[in-house]
Design an enzyme around this catalytic site. Structure first.
Site, PDB file in Angstrom:
ATOM      1  N   SER A 155       0.830  -1.197   0.000  1.00 35.19           N
ATOM      2  CA  SER A 155       0.000   0.000   0.000  1.00 35.19           C
ATOM      3  C   SER A 155       0.872   1.257   0.000  1.00 35.19           C
ATOM      4  O   SER A 155       1.665   1.463  -0.914  1.00 35.19           O
ATOM      5  CB  SER A 155      -0.972  -0.041   1.176  1.00 35.19           C
ATOM      6  OG  SER A 155      -1.996   0.916   1.030  1.00 35.19           O
ATOM      7  N   ASP A 249     -10.157  -3.426  -5.256  1.00 38.44           N
ATOM      8  CA  ASP A 249      -9.297  -2.459  -4.591  1.00 38.44           C
ATOM      9  C   ASP A 249      -9.261  -1.187  -5.428  1.00 38.44           C
ATOM     10  O   ASP A 249      -8.972  -1.245  -6.625  1.00 38.44           O
ATOM     11  CB  ASP A 249      -7.884  -3.046  -4.461  1.00 38.44           C
ATOM     12  CG  ASP A 249      -6.900  -2.144  -3.727  1.00 38.44           C
ATOM     13  OD1 ASP A 249      -7.259  -1.004  -3.375  1.00 38.44           O
ATOM     14  OD2 ASP A 249      -5.757  -2.582  -3.513  1.00 38.44           O
ATOM     15  N   HIS A 279      -8.239  -4.799  -0.720  1.00 39.03           N
ATOM     16  CA  HIS A 279      -7.001  -4.159  -0.284  1.00 39.03           C
ATOM     17  C   HIS A 279      -6.634  -4.624   1.129  1.00 39.03           C
ATOM     18  O   HIS A 279      -7.491  -4.744   2.001  1.00 39.03           O
ATOM     19  CB  HIS A 279      -7.177  -2.638  -0.288  1.00 39.03           C
ATOM     20  CG  HIS A 279      -5.907  -1.898  -0.028  1.00 39.03           C
ATOM     21  ND1 HIS A 279      -4.989  -1.638  -1.011  1.00 39.03           N
ATOM     22  CD2 HIS A 279      -5.397  -1.372   1.114  1.00 39.03           C
ATOM     23  CE1 HIS A 279      -3.974  -0.971  -0.498  1.00 39.03           C
ATOM     24  NE2 HIS A 279      -4.196  -0.803   0.796  1.00 39.03           N
TER      25      HIS A 279
END
Length: 311
Positions: A155, A249, A279
């Site tokens: 991320s 996501d 995610h």
């Protein structure tokens, strides 16, 4: 592909909790909500781990070192955690680091970089660069091999790992690999997956806008390649990459666009879109079984990179 049933069950459980208002939410309150990751499976058992402090651009910079049960000198993986540049730390991503260390037989060094809004962009980038510079200089001291270094992150940490690979090229610091797990690659523009997956799948478009507003609160330019590695002018000569995206996501498309940019520049880039996933699923060991398979794949990519002839 339909949503993975384990991810769906997790989302249903979270839907019963009060939803934060990101128009008024303070960073400290969000950090309290994210917790330490203690409810998830702890990951693989390493030979040992230890915390260190090094001199960083903004003061002492904490690192956590994860040693597998393997003879040295060990290949090195510098890991940058996710959390929107605002939250999380060494403890929340402890399980991922343990699994990568054991399964890739690498010494993983996790970085507790400074967080926004107290330390906005480019503080996290500066800390990542400082950690890599220290790792190169002190590899032998910690039982590592300075000729075999990879960067990794998930991320926001995937953003920092990608930026770090670009910075390493500029500085002439060879890297074996960049492992990017559902990375943020573009803070300047929202891709189509923001509209398709921006609500109802844990990470929302609203959350990403809040993260970006705090990260760039010091006046940072969203189009700066140090904030948006997808905006770099030249991708040639970067370290080979493994990029994992999740089907549901909002960051899916920008991660896949980054893989394409690398490939068009002649950089080997393996892209794996994980069907049915949301995610952050790789952190959810014990709750989402696909996390194990993805960590196996990521570790195998690192092993191959470390076994290859040096770049």
């Amino acid at each position: 592909m339909t949503l993975d049933p384990h991810a769906q069950a997790l989302l249903q459980a979270m839907a019963a909790l009060p939803a934060p208002d990101f128009t008024t939410l303070a960073a400290a309150d969000y950090r309290a909500m994210t917790g330490s990751g203690g409810l998830l499976a702890p990951g693989d058992a390493v030979a040992h781990s230890e915390d260190r402090e090094i001199a960083g651009p903004g003061g002492p910079l904490r690192l956590r070192l994860y040693y597998p049960d393997a003879p040295g000198p060990l290949p090195l993986t510098l890991f940058l955690h996710g959390g929107g540049f605002v939250a999380c730390g060494l403890d929340t991503h402890d399980n991922i680091c343990r699994c990568l260390a054991v399964r890739a037989q690498t010494l993983v060094v996790s970085v507790d970089y400074r967080l926004a809004p107290e330390a906005p962009f480019p503080a996290a980038v500066q800390d990542a660069v400082a950690a890599l510079e220290w790792l190169r200089a002190h590899a032998g001291e910690i039982g590592g091999d300075a000729q075999r270094i990879a960067v990794a992150g998930d991320s926001a940490g995937g953003n920092l790992a990608a930026v770090l690979a670009q910075q390493a090229k500029v500085r002439g610091w060879p890297l074996r690999h960049q492992l990017l797990l559902y990375p943020v690659t573009d803070c300047a523009e929202e891709s189509a997956s923001y509209a398709a997956c921006g609500t109802g799948y844990l990470l929302t478009a609203e959350m990403m806008r809040w993260f970006r507003s705090l990260y760039l609160s010091g006046g940072g330019d969203a189009a700066d390649p140090r904030a948006s590695p997808l905006r770099a002018k030249d991708f040639g000569g970067l370290a080979p990459a493994t990029i994992v995206t999740a089907e549901y996501d909002p960051l899916r498309d920008e991660g896949e666009a980054y893989a394409l940019s690398l490939r068009l520049a002649g950089v080997p880039a393996a892209l794996h879109r994980w069907s049915g996933q949301i995610h952050g699923f790789i952190s959810m060991l014990g709750a989402i079984p696909a996390a194990e398979d993805t960590l196996d794949l990521a570790a195998a990519a690192l092993r191959r990179a470390f076994a290859a002839q040096g770049r």
